[in-house]
Design a protein around this motif. Sequence first.
Motif, short mmCIF file in Angstrom:
data_model
loop_
_atom_site.label_atom_id
_atom_site.label_comp_id
_atom_site.label_asym_id
_atom_site.label_seq_id
_atom_site.Cartn_x
_atom_site.Cartn_y
_atom_site.Cartn_z
N ALA A 45 29.44 73.97 52.70
CA ALA A 45 30.77 74.53 52.39
C ALA A 45 31.17 74.15 50.97
CB ALA A 45 31.79 74.01 53.39
N TYR A 46 30.86 72.92 50.59
CA TYR A 46 31.16 72.43 49.23
C TYR A 46 30.35 73.19 48.18
CZ TYR A 46 30.47 69.10 45.31
OH TYR A 46 30.35 68.52 44.08
N CYS A 51 29.79 77.25 43.79
CA CYS A 51 29.08 78.35 43.12
C CYS A 51 30.10 79.40 42.67
CB CYS A 51 28.10 79.00 44.10
SG CYS A 51 27.49 80.60 43.53
N HIS A 52 30.03 79.80 41.40
CA HIS A 52 30.97 80.79 40.87
C HIS A 52 30.39 82.19 40.86
CE1 HIS A 52 33.65 77.60 40.17
NE2 HIS A 52 34.35 78.15 39.19
N ASP A 53 29.21 82.34 41.46
CA ASP A 53 28.64 83.67 41.67
C ASP A 53 28.34 84.39 40.35
OD1 ASP A 53 27.75 85.76 43.28
OD2 ASP A 53 29.69 86.77 43.25
N CYS A 54 27.87 83.62 39.35
CA CYS A 54 27.51 84.28 38.08
C CYS A 54 26.18 85.01 38.21
CB CYS A 54 27.44 83.25 36.96
SG CYS A 54 25.98 82.20 37.05
N ASP A 173 35.97 67.91 55.72
CA ASP A 173 34.56 68.23 55.97
C ASP A 173 33.67 68.01 54.75
OD1 ASP A 173 34.29 68.81 58.58
OD2 ASP A 173 33.72 70.92 58.31
N ILE A 174 34.20 68.32 53.56
CA ILE A 174 33.35 68.13 52.38
C ILE A 174 33.39 66.67 51.91
CG2 ILE A 174 33.61 70.54 51.63
CD1 ILE A 174 35.35 69.52 49.28
N LYS A 353 36.08 67.70 43.96
CA LYS A 353 35.02 66.83 44.50
C LYS A 353 33.90 66.70 43.47
CE LYS A 353 31.65 66.15 48.13
NZ LYS A 353 31.77 64.77 48.56
N HIS A 354 33.55 67.81 42.84
CA HIS A 354 32.48 67.76 41.86
C HIS A 354 32.85 66.84 40.69
CE1 HIS A 354 30.51 69.28 38.12
NE2 HIS A 354 29.49 68.93 38.85
N ALA A 355 34.12 66.94 40.24
CA ALA A 355 34.56 66.09 39.13
C ALA A 355 34.50 64.62 39.53
CB ALA A 355 35.99 66.47 38.73
N GLN A 356 34.84 64.34 40.79
CA GLN A 356 34.78 62.94 41.25
C GLN A 356 33.34 62.45 41.36
OE1 GLN A 356 37.34 63.45 44.66
NE2 GLN A 356 38.98 62.30 43.67
N GLU A 357 32.45 63.34 41.83
CA GLU A 357 31.03 62.96 41.93
C GLU A 357 30.47 62.69 40.54
OE1 GLU A 357 29.17 64.85 46.00
OE2 GLU A 357 28.81 65.92 44.13
#
Length: 371
Positions: A45-46, A51-54, A173-174, A353-357
Motif C-alpha cells: 500500500a505504501y 509511485c507517481h505513475d511516471c 498499516d504502512i 513515511k518516505h521522508a522519515q525513512e
Amino acid sequence: MLDPDAVAEAERQFSVCNACRYCEGFCAVFPAAEARTAFAGGDIAYLANLCHDCRMCFDACPFTPPHEYAVNIPQLLAAARTQTYERYGWPRAFARLLRVPAAGTASIAALALVVLVGAAVASGGTAAFFAPHAGPGAFYRVFSFAALVSGALLLTAFGLLAIAMGAVAFARDIGLPKFSAPAFARATHEAFALVYLRGGGAGCYDERRGSSSRRLMHGFVFWGFLAAFASTTAAGIEQDVLGILPPFPLLSVPVVLGVVGGVAILAGAAGLIVLKSRSDPAPQSTRMIVLDYTFLAVLALVALSGLLLLALRSTAAMGSLLGIHLALLVALYLTAPYGKFVHFVYRYLSLVKHAQEARTSQSASNGGSHP
Ligand code: HEM
Ligand code: SF4
Ligand code: SF4
C-alpha cells in the motif's frame, strides 16, 4: 491489508527489480523496495501510493511482457492503489458499493437531483422553480436556506470523517512513525512539486511520455480546486459573518475565486482527459483508468455547471442549473473517500513515511561514518 495475491505478485516482481536495480535512481519506490526483504500488505500500500505513475521504469525495463519475467511495475502499483481506495475506505460497505465507480457516481448524482428538485418543487411550487429570481437571497427562493446549509454541513462532516478514518487505517498499516516536522516539510514540498512525476528528474523523459504536461494539467486541477474551496469559504463568511446574502457581485471575492477555480479545473481536467486518451494502456491498470475518468468527469461537470450557473443566474434556468450543480457536488462529496479524490491523502502519508525513512537511513549512515 491488500489482497494476498496482489502482495505475492508484488513480491515476485520486486524480487526481479531488487536483483536488477537498474531503476533505483528513478524515484523513491525502488530504494524503498530494496530496503525490504519481505512485503506485508501495508508495504505494498505504501509503495503503491509512493509511485507517481511516471511510467519511466516501464519504458526502461527489458523484462516487461512478453518477457517471461513479465515485470510491469506501474501497472502493478496502479492496481494496488485502486485496492487501497477500497480497503481503507470507511465505511467499507460504501467503498464496495462503488466498485463500479462510473455507474455508482452517476446513480448518486441522479438520485440527488431527483431529491433536490422534488423537495424544491414540493416546498415552493413548479412556477417558482422555473421563474427568474433576482436580489439578495434569490437562490433561497428556490432551494430552502435551512435545507441547503444543513445538507452541506452534513455532507462535509461525513466526507471529512470518512477520509480521516481511511487515513488513520492507512497510516497504521504502512507503519507511519511519530510526527516529525522535517519529514512533513519535505513531504509537503514533494507533494506540491510532484517531484516523482518528473520521471527521474532528467527532463528529457518528460517530453517523451508527456509527464510535464500531466504535471502542468494536474497543477491547474489542484490549484483550481483550492481556489474553488477558498471561494466557498469566502461565501460562507460573507453570508454568515457579514450578513451579505448571495448572489454576490461579479467583482466579489467568492465570485472571482470561483471563476478562476472553475476555469482552471475545467482546463486541467479537459487536458488530463486528452492526455489519458492518448497514452499507452500497457503500463496502466484498467480499474485506475475508470477511476480517473470518473473523477475527471465529475470535477469538470461541477466546474462547468458552476460557471453556467454564474452566467445564467438571473434567468429562468437558475433553478435547474443550481439543482444540477448541487447534485454533482453531492456525488463528488459522497464518492470522495472511495474514489480517485482520496489519492492525495494516501500519497501524502506515503511521502511523509518516505521522508522519515530517508532521514533514518541518513542518520544511520552518518553515524556509521562518524563513530
Ligand atoms: C497531496 C496532494 C496531491 C498529490 C501528491 C497528488 C499526486 C498525484 C499524482 C502523482 C497523480 C498521477 C498518478 C495518478 O493518477 O495517481 C495524480 C493524479 C490526479 N490528481 Fe492528484 N495529487 C494531489 C492532490 C490533488 C487534488 C487536491 C486534486 C483535485 C481535487 C487532484 C486531482 C488529480 C486528478 C484529477 C488526477 C488524475 C490525473 C490523470 O488522469 O492523469 N490531485 N495526483
Ligand atoms: S523495472 Fe525492470 S529495469 Fe527497472 S529495476 Fe525492475 S526489473 Fe530492472
Ligand atoms: S512509474 Fe515512475 S514513480 Fe512509479 S515506480 Fe516507475 S519510475 Fe517510480
